[in-house]
Each structure stands twice: as C-alpha cells, then as structure tokens.
Design a protein around this motif. Structure first.
Motif, PDB file in Angstrom:
ATOM      1  N   GLY A   1     -16.310  -0.966  -1.585  1.00 18.94           N
ATOM      2  CA  GLY A   1     -15.923  -1.031  -0.186  1.00 18.94           C
ATOM      3  C   GLY A   1     -15.691   0.338   0.416  1.00 18.94           C
ATOM      4  O   GLY A   1     -15.549   1.338  -0.291  1.00 18.94           O
ATOM      5  N   SER A   2     -15.657   0.364   1.750  1.00 19.06           N
ATOM      6  CA  SER A   2     -15.400   1.619   2.451  1.00 19.06           C
ATOM      7  C   SER A   2     -14.850   1.315   3.828  1.00 19.06           C
ATOM      8  O   SER A   2     -15.451   0.543   4.585  1.00 19.06           O
TER       9      SER A   2
ATOM     10  N   LYS B   1     -25.210  -4.708   2.489  1.00 21.66           N
ATOM     11  CA  LYS B   1     -25.790  -4.099   1.294  1.00 21.66           C
ATOM     12  C   LYS B   1     -25.314  -4.804   0.024  1.00 21.66           C
ATOM     13  O   LYS B   1     -26.049  -4.845  -0.976  1.00 21.66           O
TER      14      LYS B   1
ATOM     15  N   SER C   1     -21.345  -2.578   4.456  1.00 23.71           N
ATOM     16  CA  SER C   1     -21.139  -2.926   3.049  1.00 23.71           C
ATOM     17  C   SER C   1     -21.445  -4.392   2.797  1.00 23.71           C
ATOM     18  O   SER C   1     -22.004  -4.744   1.748  1.00 23.71           O
TER      19      SER C   1
ATOM     20  N   ALA D   1     -22.737   1.585  -0.808  1.00 20.25           N
ATOM     21  CA  ALA D   1     -21.860   0.719  -0.014  1.00 20.25           C
ATOM     22  C   ALA D   1     -21.999  -0.739  -0.416  1.00 20.25           C
ATOM     23  O   ALA D   1     -21.165  -1.561  -0.046  1.00 20.25           O
TER      24      ALA D   1
END
Length: 259
Positions: A144-145, A155, A152, A140
């Motif tokens: 992106g998510s 991290k 994200s 992440a």
C-alpha cells in the motif's frame, strides 16, 4: 538469431515510456509487432521506426479489440505475445477522489487488461504454439501507499488476475504462460502527469535517491528487458510469477553510510 525470431506480439500503450521501450526491445530481438495507443503521432512514428504496425486503440473499448487482434493475425499470421502495458496513475486521497476518476483508472488499468486477455487467448490458441501474456502491474500492486490507494487497488487486481489466468491456461493445457511485472520508480513521462503540492510534478530521480536502495530511478529499457525475458522461451517454466524490477524498493530500507 534474436530471442523472439518468428514471434508476433501486441504491445498496448506503446507510444511512450515502458511501452515504447518494450516495443523497441522486442523488435530488436526479432518480434513482429502491433503497437496500440491513443497518441497516434508518437505511436505511428515508433511503429515506422521499428517496422511494426500501429493501431489507434482505447483499451477500454471492447468493440475495438477484435480489430487489434485481426491486425496481428492478418499482417503477421499469428499471435504469440501480449504485453498489457496501457495504464494511468491518478494520485490523491480517496476522500478527495471523484467516483469518475476512480472508475476511469479502474477501466484503463483493470478492464483494459481483462479485455487484452479475453481477446488474445483465442488467437494464441489458434496459432497452436502457446504464448506469453505479460501484464504490467507495479510495486504499488505489492504494497500500500498513502495517496495511491486507487492506483494500488488497480495494480493489486492485475497481480492476482495474472495468477488466476496463469492457472486457467495451465488447466486448459494450451501452453500459454501469464506473468506480471512490477516496476518501481522508473524515469518515464508518467511522472509529469502526477502533480503534487502546488501542481509541481514529481521528480522520479529525487524520489528514487531518497527511497530506492540502489539510489537511482530505473530506466524504461531495464523494465523492457524483464518483459523480453518473460516473452521469450528463456522463461519457459515461469507462469503465475511476479517479476519485480524496483532497485530493491520492496526489499526494505537501508541507511546510507558516509564515506
């Protein structure tokens, strides 16, 4: 001879999941360890089992950090390895996320890593033999998510913080290496703390089967083995690097062909 004979390390968030597996693997390879966590029962039990020290520790509390470093130096005489593993995940769309949750996740995942580095580097320099700092990021932190924007962000911050600290240490010539680890879908207890839909926890095995090219979730020990590599002299020419352990998740997608 173990890969870490004579080395002393600290592992944060060591009571479960990747942290616990890392503690077991590093201890197996000869490291003397200080484990920290908020789960005193599990953390103390693990420390007793592997011959480590345990310290109750909120990684966001700067006042506690000197005592954590002192635990390593007083009991074992030095500090060579820092595994900044403690972290949390909070899912949800940003517009539905409270500022309190945003700040809590940022504090643990980013401030906690910052403090680990701020306080471990002077100790490593005192030992005079360099050291290895391993920061736990995530896949992440590489892409992106949807629903994980806050996570994200933390991290991704860890990823670039590791690179910058690698350069700071290289510029200082102190022999301290800094690298980040980026796990993918790993079967650990954290998934049970990430409810979706009707408060149903995510099944990492089902998620991995659907999206990971190798078709399965990773195990905590597989990530711990990567951390061992970075902590040991096997990776002596690596700093500012990213070790991705994700079963091919970030490489791309595959179409599974029938028999």
């Amino acid at each position: 001879m173990g890969l870490l004979d004579g080395k002393v390390g600290i592992v944060t968030g060591a009571a479960s999941g990747i942290g616990a597996a890392t503690a077991q693997v590093l201890a197996r390879e000869g490291a003397k360890l200080v484990l920290t966590d908020l789960d005193d029962a599990a953390g103390s039990a693990l420390a007793d089992a592997i011959g480590a020290a345990y310290v109750h520790h909120d990684v966001t509390d700067e006042d506690l950090w000197p005592s954590v470093i002192a635990a390593a130096e007083t009991r074992f005489g030095r500090l060579d390895i820092m595994v900044a593993n403690a972290g949390i995940g909070i899912m949800g769309n940003v517009i539905d996320m409270s500022l309190r949750d945003w700040r809590r996740q940022m504090a643990i995942n980013v401030d906690g890593v910052f403090l680990s580095v701020k306080y471990c580097i002077p100790a490593m320099r005192r030992s005079g033999n360099g050291g290895s700092i391993v920061m736990l990021s995530s896949v992440a932190g590489l892409r992106g998510s949807a629903g994980l924007a806050g996570y994200s962000a933390t991290k991704g911050a860890v990823r670039l913080f590791a690179k910058s600290m690698a350069l700071e240490c290289a510029q200082a010539g102190d022999g301290i290496r800094v690298n980040s680890v980026h796990p993918g879908i790993i079967a650990t207890p954290i998934w049970g703390k990430l409810p979706v839909g009707q408060n149903r926890p995510i099944d990492p095995h089902a998620a991995a089967e659907a999206s990971v090219p190798l078709g399965k979730a990773g195990e905590a020990e597989e990530v711990a083995n990567g951390i061992l590599f970075l902590a040991s002299d096997l990776s002596s020419h690596m700093t500012g690097s990213e070790l991705v352990i994700d079963g091919g998740l970030t490489a791309g997608r595959i179409v599974r062909l029938g028999a």
